[in-house]
Design a protein around this motif. Structure first.
Motif, mmCIF file in Angstrom:
data_model
loop_
_atom_site.group_PDB
_atom_site.id
_atom_site.type_symbol
_atom_site.label_atom_id
_atom_site.label_comp_id
_atom_site.label_asym_id
_atom_site.label_seq_id
_atom_site.Cartn_x
_atom_site.Cartn_y
_atom_site.Cartn_z
ATOM 1 N N SER A 188 -1.469 -88.212 2.138
ATOM 2 C CA SER A 188 -1.399 -87.083 1.214
ATOM 3 C C SER A 188 -1.127 -85.775 1.957
ATOM 4 C CB SER A 188 -2.690 -86.981 0.406
ATOM 5 O OG SER A 188 -3.789 -86.878 1.267
ATOM 6 N N THR A 189 -1.662 -85.654 3.174
ATOM 7 C CA THR A 189 -1.376 -84.408 3.895
ATOM 8 C C THR A 189 0.092 -84.345 4.299
ATOM 9 O OG1 THR A 189 -2.275 -85.502 5.844
ATOM 10 C CG2 THR A 189 -3.656 -83.845 4.809
ATOM 11 N N PHE A 225 -5.352 -66.686 9.993
ATOM 12 C CA PHE A 225 -4.091 -66.752 10.721
ATOM 13 C C PHE A 225 -3.032 -65.929 9.997
ATOM 14 C CE2 PHE A 225 -0.494 -69.043 12.723
ATOM 15 C CZ PHE A 225 -0.929 -68.936 14.028
ATOM 16 N N VAL A 235 1.853 -71.241 6.979
ATOM 17 C CA VAL A 235 0.537 -71.273 7.630
ATOM 18 C C VAL A 235 -0.275 -72.460 7.099
ATOM 19 C CG1 VAL A 235 -1.612 -70.035 7.947
ATOM 20 C CG2 VAL A 235 0.531 -68.797 8.037
ATOM 21 N N LEU A 236 -0.198 -72.676 5.783
ATOM 22 C CA LEU A 236 -0.921 -73.814 5.196
ATOM 23 C C LEU A 236 -0.386 -75.133 5.752
ATOM 24 C CD1 LEU A 236 -1.500 -73.030 1.429
ATOM 25 C CD2 LEU A 236 -3.198 -73.327 3.216
ATOM 26 N N PRO A 278 -7.607 -88.321 -1.235
ATOM 27 C CA PRO A 278 -7.806 -89.677 -0.710
ATOM 28 C C PRO A 278 -9.272 -89.942 -0.348
ATOM 29 C CG PRO A 278 -6.544 -88.336 0.830
ATOM 30 C CD PRO A 278 -6.682 -87.544 -0.407
ATOM 31 N N ALA A 286 -6.481 -70.707 7.558
ATOM 32 C CA ALA A 286 -5.186 -70.290 7.014
ATOM 33 C C ALA A 286 -5.187 -68.789 6.748
ATOM 34 C CB ALA A 286 -4.879 -71.069 5.738
ATOM 35 N N LEU A 341 -10.187 -75.161 6.438
ATOM 36 C CA LEU A 341 -8.769 -74.951 6.120
ATOM 37 C C LEU A 341 -8.515 -73.562 5.539
ATOM 38 C CD1 LEU A 341 -6.346 -77.551 4.806
ATOM 39 C CD2 LEU A 341 -6.436 -75.386 3.639
ATOM 40 N N LEU A 370 0.777 -75.597 8.661
ATOM 41 C CA LEU A 370 0.174 -75.749 9.994
ATOM 42 C C LEU A 370 -1.249 -76.294 9.874
ATOM 43 C CD1 LEU A 370 -0.088 -75.225 13.069
ATOM 44 C CD2 LEU A 370 -0.761 -72.902 12.521
ATOM 45 N N ALA A 371 -2.013 -75.709 8.950
ATOM 46 C CA ALA A 371 -3.399 -76.167 8.781
ATOM 47 C C ALA A 371 -3.430 -77.649 8.405
ATOM 48 C CB ALA A 371 -4.088 -75.323 7.724
ATOM 49 N N LEU A 372 -2.519 -78.022 7.474
ATOM 50 C CA LEU A 372 -2.481 -79.427 7.052
ATOM 51 C C LEU A 372 -2.057 -80.337 8.197
ATOM 52 C CD1 LEU A 372 -0.980 -79.121 3.480
ATOM 53 C CD2 LEU A 372 -3.217 -79.992 4.096
ATOM 54 N N ILE A 390 -4.985 -81.085 10.339
ATOM 55 C CA ILE A 390 -5.867 -82.099 9.744
ATOM 56 C C ILE A 390 -5.221 -83.476 9.850
ATOM 57 C CG2 ILE A 390 -6.800 -82.912 7.550
ATOM 58 C CD1 ILE A 390 -7.480 -80.059 6.886
ATOM 59 N N ALA A 419 -5.072 -81.956 -1.404
ATOM 60 C CA ALA A 419 -4.331 -83.012 -0.702
ATOM 61 C C ALA A 419 -5.238 -83.747 0.278
ATOM 62 C CB ALA A 419 -3.133 -82.414 0.022
ATOM 63 N N VAL A 420 -6.206 -83.038 0.855
ATOM 64 C CA VAL A 420 -7.102 -83.695 1.802
ATOM 65 C C VAL A 420 -8.233 -84.413 1.067
ATOM 66 C CG1 VAL A 420 -8.557 -83.349 3.819
ATOM 67 C CG2 VAL A 420 -6.574 -81.895 3.471
ATOM 68 N N ALA A 438 1.873 -83.239 1.223
ATOM 69 C CA ALA A 438 1.596 -81.832 0.916
ATOM 70 C C ALA A 438 2.294 -80.918 1.919
ATOM 71 C CB ALA A 438 0.099 -81.577 0.937
ATOM 72 N N PHE A 477 4.822 -77.805 1.222
ATOM 73 C CA PHE A 477 4.660 -76.421 1.657
ATOM 74 C C PHE A 477 5.815 -75.957 2.540
ATOM 75 C CE2 PHE A 477 0.067 -77.115 0.639
ATOM 76 C CZ PHE A 477 0.025 -76.164 -0.362
ATOM 77 N N ALA A 496 -3.612 -77.391 -1.176
ATOM 78 C CA ALA A 496 -3.733 -77.966 0.174
ATOM 79 C C ALA A 496 -5.072 -78.686 0.331
ATOM 80 C CB ALA A 496 -3.593 -76.858 1.219
ATOM 81 N N VAL A 502 -5.777 -90.116 4.327
ATOM 82 C CA VAL A 502 -5.584 -88.662 4.355
ATOM 83 C C VAL A 502 -4.215 -88.340 4.961
ATOM 84 C CG1 VAL A 502 -6.372 -86.550 5.474
ATOM 85 C CG2 VAL A 502 -8.016 -88.054 4.381
ATOM 86 N N LEU A 508 -14.382 -79.846 6.500
ATOM 87 C CA LEU A 508 -13.259 -79.271 7.241
ATOM 88 C C LEU A 508 -12.203 -78.747 6.282
ATOM 89 C CD1 LEU A 508 -12.073 -78.998 10.151
ATOM 90 C CD2 LEU A 508 -10.860 -81.122 9.698
#
Lengths: 367, 659
Positions: free
Chosen positions: B41-42, A107, B11-12, A21, A104, A100, B14-16, B19, A17-18, B45, B49, A14, B38, A95
């Motif tokens: 790719s998010t 939560f 959960v991941l 880019p 995650a 993240l 949601l986080a993505l 962002i 992925a951020v 991703a 997930f 994850a 971004v 961030l």
């Protein structure tokens, strides 16, 4: 552990992925363009005119309209702002890297149950060792027996499970039914006595004792019944009787009987030596002796045992007893030499040798 | 581990999504390409997930892991594998997971195939998608978590609602969700345009294919749901004006309007502001549908469980997105440039007319659905707004719409010639009138309006064919060159023809089924014979059978029509785990007509209640939508007007506009 490893991998994916880019230079062109669409539209008008879908005059007007937009779009494209904002990029990277995973995991931990494994039905049916499923299966078997109360085999299977679950009253009924429908036997009688004792909180009641006596009547060597009869004696305050019963069992017991340690600890409880086994009379005599005499008596017994073993070396249990006796008396050298002798005497028989080695390990002597 | 990994993946996601909903907007604001990228790719991703999470839940259902509450409550170890899989979305939590999976799928598609979108537009679109996704992830995780566990798992589950144990569950919900959620893309595009304050013909060209795709799935999903209700519920009804059905019809009507107004916008750069509003309304109606079905406001087979917390949460999401987007619209719409003038009588004008009727029809359905609910909340009175209301309001709105349908494609852009179009439609009109006359002569009984309605339907079909004939010059040029022209015709044109004809076909089916339906309702004993519409049905025997997780009572009927012989076996299934039963109707298809038998209860004396219907041309009701969807598909596959992509090989498949 595997679970946390998987979580970590997923989190890394994850974050990647951020970050990916962000790490690339912004040389890429700003996507598609509007001019292409307008050029397409101009071509389309020509096609529509050919197909008679739009009048010639209208088509001309439309061309002018689209041409105007095309020019505007081409101009707009040139002055598109672009540039790298390093501060924002860094903030986004932080961030992703810190915010993240923390968000995650926090939560997830407030919602998930990471300690709970999987319970696919297939494997649960096979192993059936968890607590809850047994109760469910018991319920199924009970439902079955409700309909077929004469199924002796069912009762036989169910009874020990009930006993293990602590449902002693139900287990008593199940054993009685098992005896009724699957036949009487020493084991079942003593099992029944055991759950009766269990139902009474561990006290061997008269009812339980009667069952054990019935078991012994059928098979004098039934270990469980004998043990509980000893326990009954102990609970009645007849320590000597209890010790006598248990020692008698030990003497007759095979070397690998799983209940040996139990008997030994029970004997220790009532204050009788577990080994070497001595008769009740010898014990009674030993009680009255002074320290030296008692030692002499024990030494005499040990010597007799040693002599006997020299003549007949097949008795693994005897060898072990001898070694243990030497250890207890603090004569370690003799114990080791006896061990060597024992090995030689037993050496020809692999099975006995294994027994011997196992026993020696238990004594703390390296086999 | 599977359950927990699936949980963590969600959960991941949601986080993505969080962002994705912030960083790209900042990037677009300050013109930073990397930050805008971004979003891409998010989004991908996130799809990964959510996909993993959904797969995990499916696996848990397949292996019957009853330590998961969701599996325990909705599955049974004896269920056939197909229903174990479809049962994943046959419940509230799982269906919401499917909802977000499809949302992520569309987001992923935009990310993967949106190469030719302007970068800032793509960033905005995906950010808006991120908002929607984030809200729904939160909803799932907080109020309807499919991965909740039981520390001491029970040995057997509670089984799936028997009515849902049908192949329909494998098709209907995914289709419908692809439709509902597909409209989120046009919504995101609309909001993105409002944020950017810029909208042009290119925008419509990019939105069209997405809308079209969603519309195709929604059409098929509604049709499938209707057919499922028809054969499963045992009453032979195919549309009940049930609020849940209306909840799917409203986005369909608004979506159909959107599809047409987007044509005007794309071709003529007109109706921009209206198209944006329609995009927002369509998705809002989809959300409203989700709210109605999932909040427990309505009691139906679709409302799996009622929990006030869920209702309040969805209502919040609803208010946030509908209110937010409409406020944004009110604030920014005036900044959008108007363009493209046209005369009232023109293709544009016809499409505006279409939009007017469709949105009015949508509004009547909206009122008919929500008024009783609002009244109940305010006064506590329970009223039922059923078929009569809708027949009186919806019907009159659709008649002029259908009358106008054949004219639209015959009018020219900018300024059309109504008289010319009417002349060209003379033949179609004559065919319609002949149909009416023939029907009046042949049939007796039934509503007087029925032949008129069928005449209208025939007119619509003939009009669609006329349009085609005009374009290829049939009867004007030699036949071979007409064929050649037909081949050269854009697929989008063919799409229009099929979709419009599909409307007519469905209308014929609806009218025939409701007017000339014949039925036999009574109790029968073995060897009794019932006669329905010329068929003799003899009840041979009633047998019992044990299914995997049910007991079944099967009645065997021999159907005779003169000498033809057929056997029909309707049955009644009893599911012990849930203690409920379902009727499995037996259907005998003859052409487009069907013979329908469903069983009722058994009497003490061995007689069984039987309902037998003969439904003339009933299948046309569903063939119509299938034709429409096929037309949409043709239109979608039209590569002619592809947005000019830099590299043709990499051109987005999803971005072909349609006519």
């Amino acid at each position: 552990m595997t679970l946390w490893f998987v979580f970590a991998l997923m989190t890394v994916a994850a974050i990647f992925a951020v970050l990916w880019p962000l790490s690339r230079s912004s040389s890429a062109k700003g996507g598609g363009s509007e001019t292409a669409v307008y050029k397409d539209q101009l071509a389309e008008i020509d096609r529509d005119v050919a197909a008679g879908l739009i009048g010639v005059a209208e088509a001309e007007a439309a061309r002018v309209e689209i041409g105007r937009r095309l020019l505007a779009a081409a101009e707009g494209e040139r002055d598109l702002p672009s540039g790298a904002n390093l501060g924002l990029r860094r903030a986004s990277a932080i961030l992703a890297l810190i915010g993240l995973p923390i968000a995650a995991v926090t939560f997830y931990l407030s919602l998930g149950s990471p300690r709970l494994g999987d319970f696919p039905l297939a494997s649960r049916v096979r192993t059936a060792d968890a607590n809850q499923p047994i109760e469910n299966m018991v319920a199924q078997v009970e439902a079955h027996l409700e309909k077929n109360p004469t199924d002796g085999r069912g009762w036989t299977v169910l009874a020990p499970v009930l006993a293990r679950l602590g449902r002693f009253d139900d287990a008593v009924r199940a054993y009685r039914n098992a005896i009724n429908y699957a036949g009487d036997s020493a084991e079942r009688r003593s099992d029944l006595g055991e759950v009766l004792a269990g139902a009474a909180g561990g006290v061997v009641t008269a009812e339980a004792k009667a069952e054990f006596e019935r078991a012994v009547a059928q098979n004098a060597d039934e270990p469980k019944a004998n043990y509980f009869l000893g326990l009954a004696a102990e609970q009645d305050g007849r320590q000597a009787d209890a010790a006598a019963i248990w020692q008698g069992m030990l003497a007759k017991a095979p070397a690998d009987a799983p209940w040996r340690p139990l008997l030994q600890s029970a004997l220790a409880r009532v204050g009788a030596p577990a080994a070497p086994a001595v008769s009740g009379d010898a014990m009674a005599a030993a009680k009255d002796m002074n320290e030296d005499d008692r030692n002499a008596m024990i030494r005499g017994m040990v010597d007799r045992l040693a002599t006997r073993l020299k003549q007949n070396g097949d008795d693994v249990e005897g060898w072990l007893r001898l070694v243990r006796a030497y250890m207890v008396m603090g004569e370690r050298d003799k114990a080791v030499s006896t061990l060597t002798e024992a090995r030689q005497a037993v050496g020809s028989d692999a099975e006995r040798l294994r027994q011997l080695n196992d026993g020696l390990k238990k004594l703390g002597l390296d086999g | 581990m599977i359950a927990e990994a699936g949980h963590y993946a969600l959960v991941l996601a949601l986080a993505l999504a969080l962002i994705q909903s912030t960083v790209p907007i900042a990037g677009a604001r300050w013109g930073d390409h990397a930050l805008m990228n971004v979003a891409r790719s998010t989004a991908l991703a996130q799809l990964l997930f959510v996909g993993a999470s959904f797969t995990a839940l499916t696996m848990l259902h397949v292996v019957s892991d009853f330590s998961v509450v969701n599996v325990f409550e909705n599955s049974h170890s004896a269920k056939p594998l197909l229903y174990k899989i479809t049962g994943v979305w046959g419940n509230h939590e799982g269906s919401m997971l499917l909802w977000v999976l499809i949302l992520a799928l569309f987001g992923g598609l935009v990310a993967a195939f949106g190469n030719n979108l302007p970068l800032s537009l793509r960033a905005h679109v995906l950010a808006v998608q991120g908002w929607i996704a984030g809200a729904f992830y939160l909803f799932i995780l907080v109020t309807s978590n499919p991965f909740q566990r039981i520390a001491s798992p029970p040995i057997e589950g509670r089984d799936l609602n028997p009515v849902l144990q049908d192949i329909g569950l494998a098709v209907h919900p995914p289709m419908l969700y692809l439709g509902y959620v597909g409209f989120s893309i046009s919504f995101s595009f609309a909001v993105a345009a409002l944020i950017e304050g810029r909208i042009d013909a290119a925008w419509a060209r990019w939105v069209r294919p997405w809308t079209l795709m969603a519309w195709i799935f929604l059409t098929l999903g509604i049709a499938m749901g209707s057919y499922w209700a028809y054969y499963e519920l045992g009453w032979g009804g195919w549309w009940f004006w049930d609020p849940v059905e209306n909840a799917s019809l409203m986005p369909w009507l608004a979506g159909t309007a959107l599809l047409h107004s987007a044509v005007v916008m794309e071709k003529r750069n007109a109706l921009k502001v209206w198209t944006i509003l329609l995009s927002i309304l369509t998705f809002s109606l989809s959300l409203l549908g989700t709210f109605l079905v999932r909040s427990g406001v309505l009691t139906s087979v679709h409302a799996f469980a009622t929990d006030p917390a869920r209702g309040v949460f969805i209502l919040l999401i609803l208010c946030l997105f509908i209110g937010g987007s409409l406020s944004l619209y009110a604030w920014r719409a005036s900044t959008l440039k108007q363009g493209g003038l046209f005369a009232p009588i023109s293709r544009e004008g016809a499409l505006v007319l279409n939009n007017l009727f469709l949105t009015s029809a949508c509004a009547t359905v909206f009122i008919g659905t929500l008024y009783p609910l609002a009244l109940e909340v305010l006064t506590g009175d329970k009223i039922s707004v059923g078929a009569p209301f809708f027949n009186l309001t919806f019907g009159p709105l659709f008649v002029p719409l259908l009358l106008a349908v054949p004219f639209g494609p015959l009018l020219a852009w900018k300024r059309g010639d109504l008289f010319g179009a009417a002349q060209r439609l003379t033949a179609a009109g004559v065919v319609g009138l002949v149909a009416i006359a023939v029907l009046f002569a042949w049939t007796h009984g039934g509503a007087t309006l029925a032949p008129l309605a069928i005449g209208l339907a025939v007119f619509v079909i003939a009009g669609a064919i006329t349009d085609l004939a005009e374009r290829i010059g049939l009867f004007r040029v030699p036949f071979t060159s007409a064929i050649a022209r037909a081949r050269g015709l854009p697929r989008a044109t063919w799409g229009t023809v099929f979709a419009h004809a599909g409307m007519g076909v469905a209308l014929i089916g609806i009218v025939c089924e409701t007017t000339w339906n014949s039925e036999y309702i009574g109790t029968m004993k073995p060897n009794d014979v019932a006669t329905v519409a010329g068929y003799q049905l003899k009840l041979d025997e009633i047998t019992q059978r044990q299914g995997p997780n049910f007991r079944e009572m099967i009645a065997q009927f021999t159907v005779r029509d003169g000498e033809t012989l057929q056997v029909m076996t309707p049955s009644k299934r009893n599911f012990t785990t849930r203690g409920s039963s379902t009727t499995e109707a037996a259907l005998l298809t003859r052409g487009a007509s069907q013979l329908y038998i469903s069983l009722g209860d058994t009497n003490a004396d061995g007689a069984i209640a039987v309902r037998i219907y003969h439904k003339p041309l009933v299948l046309l009701i569903w063939w119509g939508p299938v034709l429409m969807a096929f037309g949409g598909l043709l239109s979608l596959s039209d590569r002619r007007l592809r947005v000019g992509a830099p590299k043709p090989a990499k051109a987005a498949r999803a971005l072909q506009p349609a006519e």
